[in-house]
Motif scaffolding. Sequence first.
Motif, PDB file in Angstrom:
ATOM      1  N   PHE A   1       1.052  -1.444  -0.045  1.00 48.38           N
ATOM      2  CA  PHE A   1       0.212   0.333  -0.181  1.00 48.38           C
ATOM      3  C   PHE A   1       1.258   1.412   0.223  1.00 48.38           C
ATOM      4  CE2 PHE A   1      -1.509  -2.998   2.739  1.00 48.38           C
ATOM      5  CZ  PHE A   1      -2.898  -3.666   1.841  1.00 48.38           C
TER       6      PHE A   1
ATOM      7  N   VAL B   1       2.860   7.389  -2.388  1.00 54.38           N
ATOM      8  CA  VAL B   1       4.249   7.096  -3.303  1.00 54.38           C
ATOM      9  C   VAL B   1       5.319   7.517  -2.675  1.00 54.38           C
ATOM     10  CG1 VAL B   1       2.794   9.320  -3.804  1.00 54.38           C
ATOM     11  CG2 VAL B   1       4.055  10.039  -1.902  1.00 54.38           C
TER      12      VAL B   1
ATOM     13  N   GLY C   1       5.596   6.591   1.137  1.00 51.72           N
ATOM     14  CA  GLY C   1       5.921   7.649   2.345  1.00 51.72           C
ATOM     15  C   GLY C   1       7.223   6.148   3.491  1.00 51.72           C
TER      16      GLY C   1
ATOM     17  N   ASN D   1       4.133  -2.580  -3.763  1.00 54.01           N
ATOM     18  CA  ASN D   1       2.867  -2.489  -4.677  1.00 54.01           C
ATOM     19  C   ASN D   1       2.105  -1.153  -4.402  1.00 54.01           C
ATOM     20  OD1 ASN D   1       0.252  -3.087  -4.064  1.00 54.01           O
ATOM     21  ND2 ASN D   1       0.720  -4.187  -6.013  1.00 54.01           N
ATOM     22  N   GLN D   2       1.712  -0.514  -4.983  1.00 51.53           N
ATOM     23  CA  GLN D   2       0.683   0.523  -4.642  1.00 51.53           C
ATOM     24  C   GLN D   2      -0.316  -0.098  -5.824  1.00 51.53           C
ATOM     25  OE1 GLN D   2      -0.397   2.562  -3.193  1.00 51.53           O
ATOM     26  NE2 GLN D   2      -1.492   3.684  -4.975  1.00 51.53           N
ATOM     27  N   TRP D   3      -1.319   0.356  -5.935  1.00 49.94           N
ATOM     28  CA  TRP D   3      -2.885   0.159  -6.932  1.00 49.94           C
ATOM     29  C   TRP D   3      -3.560   0.709  -6.196  1.00 49.94           C
ATOM     30  CZ3 TRP D   3      -7.495  -3.178  -6.965  1.00 49.94           C
ATOM     31  CH2 TRP D   3      -8.008  -3.115  -8.044  1.00 49.94           C
ATOM     32  N   GLU D   4      -4.155   1.891  -7.034  1.00 49.05           N
ATOM     33  CA  GLU D   4      -5.475   2.956  -6.464  1.00 49.05           C
ATOM     34  C   GLU D   4      -6.600   2.097  -7.342  1.00 49.05           C
ATOM     35  OE1 GLU D   4      -5.847   5.424  -5.104  1.00 49.05           O
ATOM     36  OE2 GLU D   4      -8.182   5.111  -4.821  1.00 49.05           O
TER      37      GLU D   4
ATOM     38  N   ASP E   1      -3.097  -4.916  -7.889  1.00 52.57           N
ATOM     39  CA  ASP E   1      -4.321  -5.268  -7.097  1.00 52.57           C
ATOM     40  C   ASP E   1      -3.619  -6.516  -6.287  1.00 52.57           C
ATOM     41  OD1 ASP E   1      -6.284  -6.336  -5.085  1.00 52.57           O
ATOM     42  OD2 ASP E   1      -7.856  -6.281  -6.478  1.00 52.57           O
ATOM     43  N   ILE E   2      -3.291  -6.106  -4.594  1.00 49.84           N
ATOM     44  CA  ILE E   2      -2.629  -6.855  -4.149  1.00 49.84           C
ATOM     45  C   ILE E   2      -2.919  -8.248  -3.946  1.00 49.84           C
ATOM     46  CG2 ILE E   2      -3.367  -5.898  -1.692  1.00 49.84           C
ATOM     47  CD1 ILE E   2       0.433  -6.836  -2.602  1.00 49.84           C
TER      48      ILE E   2
HETATM   49  C1  LIG Z   1      -3.610   5.168   3.198  1.00 52.50           C
HETATM   50  S1  LIG Z   1      -2.621   4.861   1.684  1.00 52.50           S
HETATM   51  C2  LIG Z   1      -0.568   4.477   1.889  1.00 52.50           C
HETATM   52  C3  LIG Z   1       0.079   5.859   1.626  1.00 52.50           C
HETATM   53  C4  LIG Z   1       1.661   5.515   1.644  1.00 52.50           C
HETATM   54  N1  LIG Z   1       1.850   5.415   2.846  1.00 52.50           N
HETATM   55  C5  LIG Z   1       2.107   6.934   1.244  1.00 52.50           C
HETATM   56  O1  LIG Z   1       3.350   7.316   1.942  1.00 52.50           O
HETATM   57  O2  LIG Z   1       1.598   6.929   0.345  1.00 52.50           O
HETATM   58  C6  LIG Z   1      -3.314   3.250   1.304  1.00 52.50           C
HETATM   59  C7  LIG Z   1      -2.871   2.968  -0.460  1.00 52.50           C
HETATM   60  O3  LIG Z   1      -3.334   1.900  -0.876  1.00 52.50           O
HETATM   61  C8  LIG Z   1      -4.077   1.728  -1.608  1.00 52.50           C
HETATM   62  N2  LIG Z   1      -4.830   0.144  -1.516  1.00 52.50           N
HETATM   63  C9  LIG Z   1      -5.568   0.188  -1.854  1.00 52.50           C
HETATM   64  N3  LIG Z   1      -6.249  -0.895  -2.338  1.00 52.50           N
HETATM   65  C10 LIG Z   1      -5.295  -1.776  -2.611  1.00 52.50           C
HETATM   66  C11 LIG Z   1      -5.084  -2.734  -3.153  1.00 52.50           C
HETATM   67  N4  LIG Z   1      -6.065  -3.998  -3.586  1.00 52.50           N
HETATM   68  N5  LIG Z   1      -3.881  -3.569  -3.850  1.00 52.50           N
HETATM   69  C12 LIG Z   1      -2.879  -1.989  -3.940  1.00 52.50           C
HETATM   70  N6  LIG Z   1      -2.956  -1.340  -2.761  1.00 52.50           N
HETATM   71  C13 LIG Z   1      -4.276  -0.601  -2.659  1.00 52.50           C
HETATM   72  C14 LIG Z   1      -4.383   2.865  -2.586  1.00 52.50           C
HETATM   73  O4  LIG Z   1      -4.518   3.267  -3.673  1.00 52.50           O
HETATM   74  C15 LIG Z   1      -3.729   3.627  -0.872  1.00 52.50           C
HETATM   75  O5  LIG Z   1      -2.794   4.893  -1.792  1.00 52.50           O
END
Ligand SMILES: C[S@@+](CC[C@H](N)C(=O)[O-])C[C@H]1O[C@@H](n2cnc3c(N)ncnc32)[C@H](O)[C@@H]1O
Length: 422
Positions: free
Chosen positions: A13, A16, A18, A37-40, A65-66
Motif C-alpha cells: 500500500f 507515493v 512514505g 506495491n501500489q494500486w489505486e 491489486d495486492i
Molecule cells: C493510506 S494509503 C498509504 C499511503 C502511503 N503510506 C504513502 O506514504 O503515500 C493506502 C494506499 O493503498 C492503496 N490500495 C488500496 N487498495 C489496494 C489494493 N487492493 N492493492 C494495492 N494497493 C491498494 C491505495 O491506492 C493507497 O494509495
Amino acid sequence: MEHMNKLNTIELFAGVGGFRVGLEKANPELFKVVWGNQWEPSKKAQDAFDCYASNFDEGIHSNEDITTVTDEAFKNLDAQIVVGGFPCQDYSVARSLSGEKGIQGKKGVLFWEIKRIVEATAPRYVLLENVDRLLKSPASQRGRDFAVMLATFRDLGYTVEWRVINAAEYGQAQRRRRVFIFATRNDTGFAKELESYESDDVLFDKGFFAPVFPVKREVIKNRRLHGVLPDDIVEISDTFSASFHNSGFMKDGEFFSIHTEPVFEKAVPLADILEPEETVDEKYYLSEAAVEKFKFLRGAKKIERTSAAGHKYIYSEGGMSEIDDLDKPGRTMLTSEGTTNRSSHVVEVNGRRRFLTPVECERLNGFPDNWTNTMSDRMRYFCMGNALVVGLIERMGQRIEQIEKKHTVEVPNQEKFFLEQP
Ligand SMILES: C[S@@+](CC[C@H](N)C(=O)[O-])C[C@H]1O[C@@H](n2cnc3c(N)ncnc32)[C@H](O)[C@@H]1O
C-alpha cells in the motif's frame, strides 16, 4: 555502518512511498525496498504508482491489486521487513464452512493480505500504520478489530507493540495522529530481550517506540489494561471487546496497555514550512467570493436537513478560526486538502488568504519538495492527504538500526554477513 547487513523490505500500500522515504533517510545502506506495491482501486490513472516509480529506481515496482498477487512473487525476496499503511476495515472472522481452511475474514479486507504476505515471507519485523480509530473499532464492539489483529500476529509467532503518535508532538509540522504497530518475530534477539523486562519498562523505556518517541514515566489517569486474548480467534471476533489505550504490548496473547503522554519536543509551526510569498502562484490565492465561502464553511452553524427517510433534523457544527494559526503546526491533512472544504488549510500572509501549495503539503509530511510533481495539483493534495509523516518513519528506521546492531554479531572474515545472536 559499512558492515551492516541489508534488510530487504517489502512496502505494501505504498502510495507515493512514505515508508520508503523515511527508511532510506534513516539509512539508505540498511533498508532496501526489494518489492513495492501500489494500486489505486478501479482507476485507470495510477498517479501514486507513477510517482513512486519515477522517484525510486531499485527493486520491483508492482502496480497490481495486492489481492491478485500470488505468494510466488515473494519467494526469492529474502524479505526481513514488511511495512505498510492499510485501511481500517471490518476484521471480523467466521469459521469457514469447509472447516479445513480454519477461519475466514470478509472479502476485500486488506489486513488479510498483510497476514498472507507475513506468512509467506516470515520477516523479522513488520511495521504498520493506521488511523487511531482502529484501536476502538467497531463502535458496537470496541477493540474487536484490533484484538483480531493482535491474535493474528500471536498465531503467526510475533510479539507486537503499538503506540498512537501525534507527529506534531515529536518535532514535526503536522498534528497528525496515527497508530503505529511494530511486530517482531518471537525468535529474534529483540523479542527475546523484551521478554526479560516488566511490561511497564517495555512501554516507558525499553521497547520499540520509547527510545525514539520518549514518554513521561507515569500511567496517565491510571488508565491501564491487562488481559489475555482467547485462543480462538472466532470467539474474539464474536464476543471480545476491550478499551485499548494509546500504548501497548502483546506477547503470546497476553496484552498490557497503558495511557502514556509524550515528552513534548519543540513543535514546528506552519510558518516554517511556507514557501516565499513571491514564488507562490496566483492560482493558490482565494478570490473574494472564496474568502466569504470559507467564512461560512468554517463558522459555527445549525442547518435544517432532511434525511433519506424524510425526517427533518438539525445539523450543527462548531466554529473554527477563519484562518490557520501560523504559529502552530498544521492540522491533519485530508485527501480533500486544497478544495473549498472546511478542512483545507487557509493561511493569511501579508493580508492575503490562500490555500497551501502542493509543495507546502509535501513539507507538512516531510517529503522532499516536488516529490509528487508527476501529477495534477488535485492529485498531489490527494496523495499527501493519504500519506504519512516521513520524519516519524525515519526515527523508526533508526530504532530498527539500533536493534539490528545490538542483536547481530559479525562472523569473522565474512564481511557483510551477520547471524542473530543466540
Ligand atoms: C493510506 S494509503 C498509504 C499511503 C502511503 N503510506 C504513502 O506514504 O503515500 C493506502 C494506499 O493503498 C492503496 N490500495 C488500496 N487498495 C489496494 C489494493 N487492493 N492493492 C494495492 N494497493 C491498494 C491505495 O491506492 C493507497 O494509495
